[in-house]
Write an enzyme that holds these catalytic residues in place. Structure first.
Site, PDB file in Angstrom:
ATOM      1  N   LYS A 245      35.553  -1.894  25.729  1.00 40.87           N
ATOM      2  CA  LYS A 245      35.706  -1.149  26.988  1.00 40.87           C
ATOM      3  C   LYS A 245      36.387  -1.983  28.071  1.00 40.87           C
ATOM      4  O   LYS A 245      37.244  -1.486  28.797  1.00 40.87           O
ATOM      5  CB  LYS A 245      34.333  -0.683  27.469  1.00 40.87           C
ATOM      6  CG  LYS A 245      34.369   0.133  28.761  1.00 40.87           C
ATOM      7  CD  LYS A 245      32.979   0.528  29.191  1.00 40.87           C
ATOM      8  CE  LYS A 245      33.010   1.274  30.510  1.00 40.87           C
ATOM      9  NZ  LYS A 245      31.652   1.634  30.973  1.00 40.87           N
TER      10      LYS A 245
ATOM     11  N   HIS B 273      28.885  -8.045  28.363  1.00 47.32           N
ATOM     12  CA  HIS B 273      28.837  -7.973  29.822  1.00 47.32           C
ATOM     13  C   HIS B 273      29.492  -9.213  30.429  1.00 47.32           C
ATOM     14  O   HIS B 273      29.220 -10.336  30.015  1.00 47.32           O
ATOM     15  CB  HIS B 273      27.392  -7.867  30.315  1.00 47.32           C
ATOM     16  CG  HIS B 273      26.803  -6.508  30.102  1.00 47.32           C
ATOM     17  ND1 HIS B 273      25.892  -6.237  29.108  1.00 47.32           N
ATOM     18  CD2 HIS B 273      27.013  -5.343  30.753  1.00 47.32           C
ATOM     19  CE1 HIS B 273      25.559  -4.957  29.155  1.00 47.32           C
ATOM     20  NE2 HIS B 273      26.223  -4.398  30.143  1.00 47.32           N
TER      21      HIS B 273
ATOM     22  N   ARG C 190      21.574   1.562  23.884  1.00 46.04           N
ATOM     23  CA  ARG C 190      22.143   0.262  24.264  1.00 46.04           C
ATOM     24  C   ARG C 190      21.191  -0.459  25.229  1.00 46.04           C
ATOM     25  O   ARG C 190      20.966  -1.662  25.108  1.00 46.04           O
ATOM     26  CB  ARG C 190      23.522   0.479  24.899  1.00 46.04           C
ATOM     27  CG  ARG C 190      24.204  -0.787  25.411  1.00 46.04           C
ATOM     28  CD  ARG C 190      25.665  -0.451  25.720  1.00 46.04           C
ATOM     29  NE  ARG C 190      26.309  -1.399  26.617  1.00 46.04           N
ATOM     30  CZ  ARG C 190      26.884  -2.532  26.234  1.00 46.04           C
ATOM     31  NH1 ARG C 190      26.878  -2.880  24.970  1.00 46.04           N
ATOM     32  NH2 ARG C 190      27.483  -3.319  27.116  1.00 46.04           N
TER      33      ARG C 190
ATOM     34  N   HIS D 249      23.597   6.474  25.026  1.00 49.27           N
ATOM     35  CA  HIS D 249      23.849   5.178  25.674  1.00 49.27           C
ATOM     36  C   HIS D 249      22.539   4.464  26.024  1.00 49.27           C
ATOM     37  O   HIS D 249      22.537   3.240  26.193  1.00 49.27           O
ATOM     38  CB  HIS D 249      24.689   5.385  26.936  1.00 49.27           C
ATOM     39  CG  HIS D 249      25.343   4.134  27.438  1.00 49.27           C
ATOM     40  ND1 HIS D 249      26.384   3.514  26.789  1.00 49.27           N
ATOM     41  CD2 HIS D 249      25.077   3.360  28.525  1.00 49.27           C
ATOM     42  CE1 HIS D 249      26.745   2.426  27.451  1.00 49.27           C
ATOM     43  NE2 HIS D 249      25.969   2.307  28.510  1.00 49.27           N
TER      44      HIS D 249
ATOM     45  N   ARG E 155      28.378  -0.111  22.097  1.00 45.94           N
ATOM     46  CA  ARG E 155      28.594   1.206  22.687  1.00 45.94           C
ATOM     47  C   ARG E 155      28.962   2.197  21.588  1.00 45.94           C
ATOM     48  O   ARG E 155      29.392   1.808  20.503  1.00 45.94           O
ATOM     49  CB  ARG E 155      29.721   1.151  23.728  1.00 45.94           C
ATOM     50  CG  ARG E 155      29.466   0.179  24.864  1.00 45.94           C
ATOM     51  CD  ARG E 155      30.687   0.099  25.780  1.00 45.94           C
ATOM     52  NE  ARG E 155      30.467  -0.803  26.901  1.00 45.94           N
ATOM     53  CZ  ARG E 155      30.767  -2.096  26.894  1.00 45.94           C
ATOM     54  NH1 ARG E 155      31.297  -2.640  25.795  1.00 45.94           N
ATOM     55  NH2 ARG E 155      30.545  -2.854  27.945  1.00 45.94           N
TER      56      ARG E 155
ATOM     57  N   TYR F  56      21.004  -3.306  32.775  1.00 44.65           N
ATOM     58  CA  TYR F  56      20.809  -2.706  31.457  1.00 44.65           C
ATOM     59  C   TYR F  56      19.512  -3.143  30.792  1.00 44.65           C
ATOM     60  O   TYR F  56      19.071  -2.535  29.832  1.00 44.65           O
ATOM     61  CB  TYR F  56      21.976  -3.073  30.533  1.00 44.65           C
ATOM     62  CG  TYR F  56      23.121  -2.107  30.609  1.00 44.65           C
ATOM     63  CD1 TYR F  56      23.337  -1.167  29.614  1.00 44.65           C
ATOM     64  CD2 TYR F  56      23.994  -2.131  31.682  1.00 44.65           C
ATOM     65  CE1 TYR F  56      24.394  -0.283  29.681  1.00 44.65           C
ATOM     66  CE2 TYR F  56      25.056  -1.252  31.762  1.00 44.65           C
ATOM     67  CZ  TYR F  56      25.257  -0.332  30.761  1.00 44.65           C
ATOM     68  OH  TYR F  56      26.307   0.544  30.831  1.00 44.65           O
TER      69      TYR F  56
END
Length: 368
Positions: A168, A250, A227, A224, A143, A259
């Site tokens: 995160k 994740h 990513r 983003h 990120r 994603y």
């Protein structure tokens, strides 16, 4: 709400975002006690917020996801009051109402042509850190905040990894570095013993990215989204979902699926794999194909760019001199890749490369 900020929000990494999200809750519900708020009040709040103009575009209302996050925050205030503030008899009114439906997740990823265009322009950006950040995002799936927080003392050159002590979701994570990512940090940047690798702040980088996208005239591409592209690329390269999740951080496969946006044409070979051929010595000429070059005439010079190699740009006062120099540099580049044991990039189709102006043209240039 003020007490919640002081006691709960201040401990969260999303503190600033949460303070901003609490403002409308205080403005529209702040004259009520928690025990006075009913589902009717929450429904009125929801509907009013859904009709509020979007601050980024007054022609559109607030996004459903924004209002849903505000309601989730209000719900957590009630849950915290019940569990931690001695208000056991309190009933959470948010649980009883219909929440705004969240839109489907973004499916934007760079096309191969966009990736070459972005990397090429980033390499020529006046701040050399900008290219390194973009390249790392595409190679590591980190990120933006994680990249900007990298410290030199957390990079292991021997193991070829970057350690992220704070992510995160609060987990520790170690990121393996691909060959390209290693070169960016070790050779392109100037390694130090300690300290931050990048000087950009989060807001400063966001402003730079917006200006960069406007200059390239690429529509609807968020940082983003790099990513998204990186995760899809890792899966297309053959890594399994557990391996990709270990890199991307994740926790759930559902989020990872959201994603990943695989390019269908890259999966064709997996459906019908070609039979393995005996290892024969490759013909050197076949490994040195011609590459498309963008030749641009300026007032005092001629510049040759190779879209397949973002770091190759040659200039000279005359076109023939520029082309001859470009051949030599292209040859050294391709041979260097082969000597390192890697495959050079497949040449792009000339028709897929945009010509920026009438002063430019595409020409195939052979390194030999």
């Amino acid at each position: 709400m003020d007490y919640y900020v002081e006691a709960i929000s201040v401990k969260k990494r999303s503190y600033k975002t949460e303070v901003y999200r609490i403002r409308p809750l205080k403005e529209l519900l702040g004259d009520l006690r928690l025990s006075e708020i009913t589902p009717k009040h929450v429904v009125a709040y929801r509907d009013r917020r859904l009709a509020t103009p979007n601050p980024k575009n007054n022609n559109l209302p607030l996004a459903n996801s924004t209002v849903k996050l505000e309601l989730m925050l209000l719900s957590h205030v009630f849950s915290t009051a019940v569990m931690e503030w001695g208000m056991e008899s309190l009933i959470n009114p948010v649980e009883k109402i219909r929440k705004p439906k969240a839109p489907p997740g973004r499916s934007r990823r760079l096309t191969p042509q966009e990736e070459k265009k972005v990397l090429g322009a980033a390499f020529r950006h006046p701040n050399h850190e900008f290219f390194a950040i973009v390249a790392l995002a595409l190679e590591t799936a980190m990120r933006q905040g994680e990249i900007l927080a990298i410290r030199w003392e957390n990079i292991s050159w021997a193991k070829r990894t970057v350690f992220l002590p704070l992510t995160k979701n609060g987990d520790l994570r170690e990121i393996p570095l691909s060959r390209k990512a290693y070169i960016v940090l070790h050779d392109y940047m100037t390694p130090a013993r300690e300290g931050r690798v990048f000087g950009y702040t989060s807001s400063g980088f966001k402003s730079t990215w917006r200006a960069f996208m406007q200059r390239l005239e690429i529509k609807d591409l968020h940082f983003h989204d790099l990513r998204h592209s990186a995760i899809s690329s890792l899966l297309e390269r053959g890594l399994n979902t557990m391996e990709v999740a270990a890199i991307s951080g994740h926790r759930s496969m559902a989020m990872l699926r959201r994603y990943s946006h695989l390019l269908a044409y890259k999966l064709v070979e997996k459906l019908d794999p070609k039979p393995k051929r005996k290892k024969n010595r490759p013909i050197l000429r076949d490994q040195l194909p011609p590459y498309p070059a963008l030749i641009t005439h300026y007032s005092n010079c001629v510049v040759v760019d190779f879209p397949d190699f973002h770091d190759l740009r040659v200039g000279a006062s005359k076109e023939q001199d520029a082309i001859e120099r470009a051949k030599g540099i292209l040859l050294r580049k391709v041979v260097g890749i082969l000597c390192d044991g890697y495959e050079p990039p497949t040449p792009s189709f000339p028709d897929s490369i945009g010509v920026p102006s009438s002063k430019s043209r595409i020409e195939m240039i052979s390194p030999i």
